[in-house]
Motif scaffolding. Structure first.
Motif, PDB file in Angstrom:
ATOM      1  N   MET A   1       0.826  -1.208   0.000  1.00  0.00           N
ATOM      2  CA  MET A   1       0.000   0.000   0.000  1.00  0.00           C
ATOM      3  C   MET A   1       0.860   1.257   0.000  1.00  0.00           C
ATOM      4  N   LEU A   2       1.911   1.252   0.811  1.00  0.00           N
ATOM      5  CA  LEU A   2       2.815   2.404   0.829  1.00  0.00           C
ATOM      6  C   LEU A   2       3.560   2.545  -0.493  1.00  0.00           C
ATOM      7  N   ALA A   3       3.917   1.403  -1.104  1.00  0.00           N
ATOM      8  CA  ALA A   3       4.647   1.447  -2.372  1.00  0.00           C
ATOM      9  C   ALA A   3       3.794   2.015  -3.503  1.00  0.00           C
ATOM     10  N   LEU A   4       2.479   1.843  -3.410  1.00  0.00           N
ATOM     11  CA  LEU A   4       1.587   2.407  -4.422  1.00  0.00           C
ATOM     12  C   LEU A   4       1.290   3.878  -4.184  1.00  0.00           C
ATOM     13  N   ASP A   5       1.742   4.394  -3.067  1.00  0.00           N
ATOM     14  CA  ASP A   5       1.383   5.762  -2.677  1.00  0.00           C
ATOM     15  C   ASP A   5       2.591   6.682  -2.642  1.00  0.00           C
ATOM     16  N   SER A   6       3.379   6.619  -1.595  1.00  0.00           N
ATOM     17  CA  SER A   6       4.388   7.651  -1.318  1.00  0.00           C
ATOM     18  C   SER A   6       5.419   7.848  -2.429  1.00  0.00           C
ATOM     19  N   PRO A   7       6.006   6.785  -3.036  1.00  0.00           N
ATOM     20  CA  PRO A   7       6.999   7.063  -4.084  1.00  0.00           C
ATOM     21  C   PRO A   7       6.402   7.804  -5.270  1.00  0.00           C
ATOM     22  N   PHE A   8       5.186   7.427  -5.665  1.00  0.00           N
ATOM     23  CA  PHE A   8       4.566   8.042  -6.837  1.00  0.00           C
ATOM     24  C   PHE A   8       4.132   9.482  -6.557  1.00  0.00           C
ATOM     25  N   VAL A   9       3.609   9.722  -5.347  1.00  0.00           N
ATOM     26  CA  VAL A   9       3.163  11.078  -5.019  1.00  0.00           C
ATOM     27  C   VAL A   9       4.352  12.029  -4.940  1.00  0.00           C
ATOM     28  N   LEU A  10       5.430  11.602  -4.301  1.00  0.00           N
ATOM     29  CA  LEU A  10       6.617  12.453  -4.214  1.00  0.00           C
ATOM     30  C   LEU A  10       7.224  12.692  -5.597  1.00  0.00           C
ATOM     31  N   ASP A  11       7.332  11.638  -6.382  1.00  0.00           N
ATOM     32  CA  ASP A  11       7.903  11.791  -7.712  1.00  0.00           C
ATOM     33  C   ASP A  11       7.009  12.648  -8.607  1.00  0.00           C
ATOM     34  N   ALA A  12       5.696  12.556  -8.411  1.00  0.00           N
ATOM     35  CA  ALA A  12       4.773  13.365  -9.214  1.00  0.00           C
ATOM     36  C   ALA A  12       5.001  14.855  -9.005  1.00  0.00           C
ATOM     37  N   HIS A  13       5.399  15.244  -7.789  1.00  0.00           N
ATOM     38  CA  HIS A  13       5.688  16.660  -7.534  1.00  0.00           C
ATOM     39  C   HIS A  13       6.835  17.158  -8.423  1.00  0.00           C
ATOM     40  N   LEU A  14       7.824  16.299  -8.665  1.00  0.00           N
ATOM     41  CA  LEU A  14       8.928  16.688  -9.536  1.00  0.00           C
ATOM     42  C   LEU A  14       8.446  16.891 -10.967  1.00  0.00           C
ATOM     43  N   TRP A  15       7.609  15.984 -11.435  1.00  0.00           N
ATOM     44  CA  TRP A  15       7.105  16.097 -12.810  1.00  0.00           C
ATOM     45  C   TRP A  15       6.133  17.269 -12.949  1.00  0.00           C
ATOM     46  N   GLU A  16       5.457  17.624 -11.871  1.00  0.00           N
ATOM     47  CA  GLU A  16       4.599  18.813 -11.921  1.00  0.00           C
ATOM     48  C   GLU A  16       5.414  20.074 -12.202  1.00  0.00           C
ATOM     49  N   LEU A  17       6.632  20.134 -11.649  1.00  0.00           N
ATOM     50  CA  LEU A  17       7.489  21.287 -11.901  1.00  0.00           C
ATOM     51  C   LEU A  17       7.827  21.404 -13.384  1.00  0.00           C
ATOM     52  N   HIS A  18       8.169  20.262 -13.999  1.00  0.00           N
ATOM     53  CA  HIS A  18       8.473  20.274 -15.438  1.00  0.00           C
ATOM     54  C   HIS A  18       7.230  20.635 -16.258  1.00  0.00           C
ATOM     55  N   ARG A  19       6.115  20.029 -15.903  1.00  0.00           N
ATOM     56  CA  ARG A  19       4.890  20.293 -16.662  1.00  0.00           C
ATOM     57  C   ARG A  19       4.478  21.754 -16.558  1.00  0.00           C
ATOM     58  N   ASP A  20       4.455  22.286 -15.336  1.00  0.00           N
ATOM     59  CA  ASP A  20       4.002  23.665 -15.157  1.00  0.00           C
ATOM     60  C   ASP A  20       4.908  24.656 -15.879  1.00  0.00           C
ATOM     61  N   ALA A  21       6.201  24.335 -15.972  1.00  0.00           N
ATOM     62  CA  ALA A  21       7.143  25.260 -16.599  1.00  0.00           C
ATOM     63  C   ALA A  21       7.131  25.180 -18.113  1.00  0.00           C
ATOM     64  N   HIS A  22       6.876  23.986 -18.686  1.00  0.00           N
ATOM     65  CA  HIS A  22       7.090  23.824 -20.124  1.00  0.00           C
ATOM     66  C   HIS A  22       5.894  23.265 -20.890  1.00  0.00           C
ATOM     67  N   ALA A  23       4.934  22.634 -20.212  1.00  0.00           N
ATOM     68  CA  ALA A  23       3.781  22.055 -20.925  1.00  0.00           C
ATOM     69  C   ALA A  23       2.582  22.008 -19.982  1.00  0.00           C
ATOM     70  N   PRO A  24       1.980  23.177 -19.697  1.00  0.00           N
ATOM     71  CA  PRO A  24       0.895  23.230 -18.697  1.00  0.00           C
ATOM     72  C   PRO A  24      -0.303  22.351 -19.012  1.00  0.00           C
ATOM     73  N   ASP A  25      -0.513  22.022 -20.274  1.00  0.00           N
ATOM     74  CA  ASP A  25      -1.672  21.213 -20.649  1.00  0.00           C
ATOM     75  C   ASP A  25      -1.356  19.724 -20.735  1.00  0.00           C
ATOM     76  N   ALA A  26      -0.136  19.348 -20.462  1.00  0.00           N
ATOM     77  CA  ALA A  26       0.253  17.941 -20.588  1.00  0.00           C
ATOM     78  C   ALA A  26      -0.388  17.102 -19.490  1.00  0.00           C
TER      79      ALA A  26
END
Length: 245
Positions: free
Chosen positions: A133-158
Motif C-alpha cells: 500500500m505504501l509502495a503504491l502511494d508515497s513514491p509516486f506522489v513524491l515523484d509526481a511533484h517533480l514532474w509537476e514542476l516540469h509540466r508547469d514550466a514547459h507544458a501546462p496542458d500535458a
C-alpha cells in the motif's frame, strides 16, 4: 441495532488504530526512508534523491525531499539537461501516506466475523500488505511533484499517468485503496485461516498464532479440532521448518 453496533465497532477501531499510528508512525517513517528513496529512483530514471527526511514545519510534520536531475527531461519540446547543480525541494504532509493502511486496519478490526480467529489473521495480513500500500502511494506522489514542476514550466496542458495517479490518491484514492484492502481481507479471511493452518511456509507467524489459538480453544472446550505437530495426534497438520527469508 446492527448498524449501531457496526458504527460503535468502527469508532472503537478508528480510535485504536489512530492511537497506534500516532505512537509508532515516526519510528516507522524513519525506518522506511531508505526504501522510499530506492523506490523513487527505481520508478524514475530521470531524477535522483539527494536527501530525504522527516521534519517539522510549524505545527505539521512533513516529508522533505531534495532531488536532482540525472538524465535529461523532455517536456513540451523543451529539453532540461542533467545538471548536478540543479535541485528541487518537495515537502508534503507525512501522515497522509498512512491513510490507506489505517483505513485497511480499521475495516479489518471493525467488520463482523463468524470466527474470532479471523480478526488476528486479518490484522496480520493487513500488516503484510502495509508495504504494497505504501509502495503504491508515497513514491509516486513524491515523484509526481517533480514532474509537476516540469509540466508547469514547459507544458501546462500535458497529462502524465503519474500525475493522474497522484491526483487520484490525494483526492480520496487513499481511502478507496484502504477500503479495498479491508474488504479483501474480509472476504479472504476464511481462506487465509485454512492456508495458514495447512501451508506454514505461506505465513510462519500466522501458523504459530493459529496453533496457539487452537490449543487455547481445545483447553477451553470451545474448539473441537487439534493440531498435529508430528506427535501422532489427529487434526490439522502443521509441519515445522526453520524459517528462511
Amino acid at each position: 441495532m446492527i448498524g449501531g453496533k457496526l458504527a460503535l465497532r468502527l469508532l472503537l477501531s478508528a480510535l485504536l488504530v489512530m492511537g497506534a499510528v500516532l505512537w509508532i508512525w515516526a519510528a516507522l517513517a524513519e525506518a522506511l526512508l531508505p526504501l522510499l528513496e530506492a523506490a523513487i529512483e527505481w520508478i524514475d530514471p530521470h531524477h535522483y534523491v539527494a536527501a530525504l527526511s522527516i521534519e517539522r514545519a510549524g505545527s505539521d510534520t512533513v516529508l522533505r525531499m531534495e532531488a536532482g536531475i540525472r538524465r535529461m527531461v523532455v517536456m513540451g519540446g523543451h529539453v532540461t539537461p542533467a545538471d548536478p547543480r540543479a535541485r528541487a525541494v518537495i515537502t508534503t504532509p507525512a501522515l497522509a501516506f498512512l491513510i490507506a493502511p489505517s483505513v485497511a486496519l480499521i475495516v479489518a478490526l471493525a467488520l463482523p466475523t463468524k470466527r474470532w480467529l479471523d480478526v488476528p489473521l486479518r490484522l496480520m495480513f493487513a500488516a503484510a500488505l502495509l508495504f504494497p500500500m505504501l509502495a503504491l502511494d508515497s513514491p509516486f506522489v513524491l515523484d509526481a511533484h517533480l514532474w509537476e514542476l516540469h509540466r508547469d514550466a514547459h507544458a501546462p496542458d500535458a497529462t502524465l499517468p503519474i500525475l493522474l495517479w497522484s491526483n487520484f490518491l490525494k483526492n480520496g484514492g487513499r481511502i478507496v485503496l484502504g477500503l479495498a484492502v479491508g474488504l479483501f481481507l474480509l472476504g479472504a479471511s476464511p481462506v487465509l485461516r485454512r492456508r495458514s493452518a495447512s501451508h506454514p511456509n505461506g505465513s510462519m507467524i500466522a501458523v504459530l498464532l493459529y496453533k496457539w489459538l487452537q490449543n487455547r480453544g481445545k483447553q477451553a472446550g470451545t474448539l473441537h479440532c487439534t493440531v498435529d505437530s508430528h506427535d501422532g495426534a489427529p487434526g490439522v497438520a502443521i509441519h515445522r521448518r526453520p524459517y528462511t527469508s
